[in-house]
Each structure stands twice: as structure tokens, then as C-alpha cells.
Enzyme design. Structure first.
Site, short mmCIF file in Angstrom:
data_model
loop_
_atom_site.label_atom_id
_atom_site.label_comp_id
_atom_site.label_asym_id
_atom_site.label_seq_id
_atom_site.Cartn_x
_atom_site.Cartn_y
_atom_site.Cartn_z
N HIS A 259 0.87 -1.21 0.03
CA HIS A 259 -0.25 -0.07 0.14
C HIS A 259 1.02 1.44 0.14
CE1 HIS A 259 0.01 -2.93 3.23
NE2 HIS A 259 0.58 -1.66 3.85
N CYS A 260 2.29 1.05 -0.29
CA CYS A 260 2.99 2.22 -0.22
C CYS A 260 3.85 2.36 -1.61
CB CYS A 260 3.97 2.16 0.62
SG CYS A 260 3.41 1.45 2.31
#
Ligand code: SAJ
Length: 422
Positions: A259-260
Site C-alpha cells: 500500500h506504499c
């Protein structure tokens, strides 16, 4: 002192635990009642948090969770650790940051420190958060304090954790920076590095993750080209890594998950448009990383073809759906687009992942299977997508008819009749 953490996910819960262990009374805020309930029952759900720590802190009332934001009245400081996802057009979705800031502003009292930790575009703290807080009439730098301090969490990392990883802090005023740095110094062991503004801190986090994104894209491009040239890209990278200065190895893979890393650079791309700047490098890297699932499926088709098998109707066993090894998270996992393409080609696939029992695929929950000798024998092709350490790699190599390894799981083993790699 009492501190608040808004958002009890993989960033917020470890931070809440560290603050409680440092002696603060901590109130964790989350809109998901399920998370609030689990924390208050002392039930941990984040791999990097130690279950024992959570139990003891909750039992001794050093840590509690709530969805009732009126408790903001009781905190002296609050960290916002909510998700900053992209929407389908790769546009930033700031709804969680905005709603958290508004909820905090509603109940905030003089003297409170607010720190945004979520990764976001440079300018967020000054342009989005500051006006929401100033609408209360409280003056930032005098009545309340506002800073940005990016989270640095590497899920599953055994060496670096919330407590010992250096922290960057940038306040709206020097006074805000001092207050925020003092709070982190009371909680963390790592260096607290002060910068002159929130925008510097916001931008440095984006630089960290964009650096990873484009270097992984470079490794992926090398993998595609080396495959065409019949060169072992893994051997090339290991040889380059012998350079003791000025080089850092990144490795190709089935694509970019989490998610980064796949998300954060697009926050910069979006903001850069406001300044009429086109982040060409980020966009090109994104195209290369996003092309890896297609490359993987094309290689699968070639390997099956060599055995005179069509993809259509072939049984493919995919090992791993998590976005990286030894964790249970499959958000943005590149395995999902790989499965989508295998489905389109008519392949019959199953997934085995010791960390994930079922996952959402095309709107429905799909179960994973246990890795057995039978499953390996049944498969026309085994794809190693995530190199979890729990897989029995000897059994896989001894049993599978054909293997496509996207993670160099056998440490530079040469390709042979049954074994192919990215
Ligand atoms: N990947 C590659 N090749 C590599 C490294 C990674 O294909 O050489 C892939 C992984 O398989 C994964 C994705 O990239 O799908 C992201 O991997 P990651 O190692 O960056 O792991 P994250 O996203 O869980 O954690 C990262 C942090 N990791 C490291 O610095 C090692 C860091 O980038 C950030 O602190 C963190 O995201 C965050 O939360 O921003």
C-alpha cells in the site's frame, strides 16, 4: 500525559503500543468497531505488534480504543495514521485524512499537538489540515501545534521497527517542530531529525518510496531485456552488488505490491500537475512495474508451449498471493492481475499461501489450498509468485512438472528442463 492515535492499522497500532510502553496513557481512535473491540479485548491483529504487549497495556489501562472522538478532549497530542489510498484514476483519496482532521478539530482543546503521519503529497499539512484546525479559532504555534512526521514501517522487518527507526519531523512553526520532536523523543529510540517545514517532511517520504519504486522498475526492465538476451538477470544483479559503494541491489519480481511503493509516487505526480510539471520518470517506472503481470503470464504461456500444452485448460498452481514474503497482506499484490490474466487465458489455477486462507478476487472470496505433493503433481505449471520461507522448495523442485520462479527462490540455480525463472 495522554496521547491519541487516529487509525489503528499497521502504522497506528504499533505506534499506540510504543507510546503506551513509553508511559503515556494512549487512546486509540478508529471508525471500525471491529478493530476497537479487538484492541479493547487485547486481541492483536497486526503482525509487528507483540500480542503480550497489547494484553498487558490494555489490562493496565495504559491503552484503550474507541470510535468516540469526544475523547479528543482528553489528549495532549494526537497522531493521524489513516490510509491515503489512490482512486481508480490514480488520484489521491484524502477522505480519511480530511474526516480525521475534522473530527479532531471538533473536540480539540488548547495546548494539543497534532501530527499527520500518513504518506501524502507535499502541501497536505499546510493546505488541507491547517485551515481545518484554524477554523476552530485556535492559533497554530500558540494555542495548538501542528507537524508532519512520515511513518516508516517495513511490515515483517525483524531489525527495524517503530521504536528504533529514525523519524523525520517538520512543524508549521519552529515551536510546532520542537513540541513534536519532544513527543517523539519521549517515545522512540531512533534519531528524531527536525526539518524546516511539513512540506520538506512530506516530500522526503515520497522521495524514499519513489526511490524504491523506480529502482525496482529498473530491475524489472533489466529482467525483461535479460530474458530476451538469454542472460541471467539475478546473476547480473548479484555481480553488480559486489560494488561496495554507490550501488544498492533491487530485484525484479512479478510486479509491485503493498500500500506504499506502488501508490506513493502517484501522490507526487498528481501534485506536480498543479505546477505544470510532468513526472516522466515516475510514470515510466509505473508502466514498467505495471507490465510485469503480463510479462509473467507470457512466460508461463511460453513454458507450457514448450511442453506442447495450451494455457487454456492447463492446471497452474500459484505459490503465494501476499505482496511480499512472510506477511499476510495481499493489498495491491501483483498476483491478482496475474490470476486475472490466467483466467482470461482459460487456465485452471489454484493458490497456496501459508499466510492467507482466502482472498478477495474479482468481487468474491477465493480459498487457498494447502501445498501438497498431490497438488504439485496435478499442476502442469507451478508459479512461485511470493517466496514465503515456509514453502518446501525441495519438494517443489522434486515434484513439479514445470516451475516458473519469479523470485529467484533457488539462489541463481541454472534453468533446466523443469525450472524457469524471471
Ligand atoms: N519488491 C521488488 N523488488 C525489490 C524490493 C521490493 O519487486 O527489490 C516488491 C515487493 O515484492 C513488494 C513491493 O516491491 O511487492 C514493496 O516492497 P517493500 O520491500 O518496499 O515493502 P513494503 O511496501 O511492505 O514496505 C515499504 C518499506 N520497505 C522497505 O523500505 C524495505 C518502505 O519502503 C516504507 O517504509 C514502507 O513501505 C511504507 O510504509 O512507506
Amino acid at each position: 500525559a495522554t496521547v491519541g492515535v487516529v487509525g489503528l492499522g499497521y502504522v497506528g497500532l504499533p505506534l499506540a503500543v510504543e507510546k503506551a510502553k513509553a508511559g503515556f496513557t494512549v487512546i486509540g481512535f478508529d471508525v471500525q468497531e471491529e478493530k476497537v473491540g479487538m484492541v479493547n479485548d487485547g486481541k492483536n491483529y497486526i503482525g509487528d505488534v507483540i500480542q503480550e504487549d497489547l494484553e498487558v497495556l490494555v489490562a493496565s489501562e495504559k491503552l484503550k480504543a474507541t470510535s468516540d472522538y469526544t475523547f479528543i478532549r482528553d489528549v495532549d497530542a494526537v497522531a493521524i495514521c489513516v490510509p491515503t489510498p489512490l482512486d481508480v484514476y490514480k488520484q489521491p483519496n484524502m477522505q480519511y485524512v480530511e474526516s480525521s482532521a475534522k473530527a479532531i478539530a471538533k473536540y480539540i482543546t488548547p495546548g494539543t499537538l497534532i501530527v499527520l503521519e500518513s504518506t501524502t503529497y507535499p502541501g497536505t499539512t499546510e493546505e488541507l489540515i491547517k485551515p481545518i484546525l484554524e477554523a476552530t479559532g485556535l492559533v497554530i504555534g500558540e494555542d495548538i501545534f501542528l507537524a508532519y512526521s512520515p511513518e516508516r514501517v517495513d511490515p515483517g522487518n525483524k531489525d527495524f521497527n517503530t521504536k528504533n527507526t529514525p523519524k523525520v519531523v517538520g512543524g508549521v512553526t519552529k515551536g510546532c517542530t520542537n513540541v513534536a520532536a519532544a513527543m517523539y523523543r519521549a517515545v522512540l529510540d531512533g534519531e528524531v531529525h527536525e526539518v524546516s517545514s511539513p512540506a520538506v517532511a512530506e516530500m522526503e517520504k515520497i522521495l524514499e518510496n519513489t526511490f524504491r519504486n523506480i529502482n525496482i522498475a529498473l530491475a524489472n526492465e533489466m529482467a525483461i531485456l535479460c530474458n530476451k538476451m538469454g542472460i541471467d538477470v539475478w546473476e547480473v544483479i548479484d555481480a553488480a552488488a559486489t560494488k561496495p559503494y554507490g550501488f544498492m541491489p533491487f530485484y525484479p519480481g512479478p510486479g509491485l505490491g503493498g500500500h506504499c511503493i506502488p501508490i506513493d509516487p502517484w501522490y507526487l505526480t498528481w501534485k506536480a500537475r498543479e505546477y505544470n510539471y510532468h513526472t516522466k520518470l515516475i510514470e515510466t517506472a509505473g508502466e514498467i512495474n505495471d507490465s510485469m503481470p503480463d510479462f509473467v503470464v507470457q512466460r508461463c504461456s511460453e513454458i507450457l508451449n514448450e511442453q506442447k500444452k495450451a494455457m487454456n485448460g492447463s492446471k497452474i498452481l500459484v505459490l503465494g498471493v501476499a505482496y511480499k514474503r512472510d506477511i499476510d497482506d495481499y493489498r495491491e499484490s501483483p498476483v491478482l492481475p496475474i490470476l486475472d490474466r490466467l483466467t482470461k487465458f482459460g487456465a485452471e489455477w489454484e493458490v497456496s499461501d501459508p499466510y492467507i486462507t482466502e482472498f478477495r478476487f474479482n468481487g468474491e472470496m477465493v480459498g487457498t489450498v494447502v501445498l501438497t505433493e498431490e497438488k504439485l503433481k496435478e499442476a502442469d505449471l507451478v508459479v512461485i509468485a511470493t517466496n514465503h520461507s515456509g514453502f518446501d522448495y525441495e519438494l517443489i523442485k522434486a515434484t513439479a512438472k514445470a516451475i516458473f520462479d519469479t523470485r529467484n527462490s533457488y539462489e541463481n540455480a541454472n534453468e533446466e528442463s523443469v525450472y524457469f525463472k524471471l
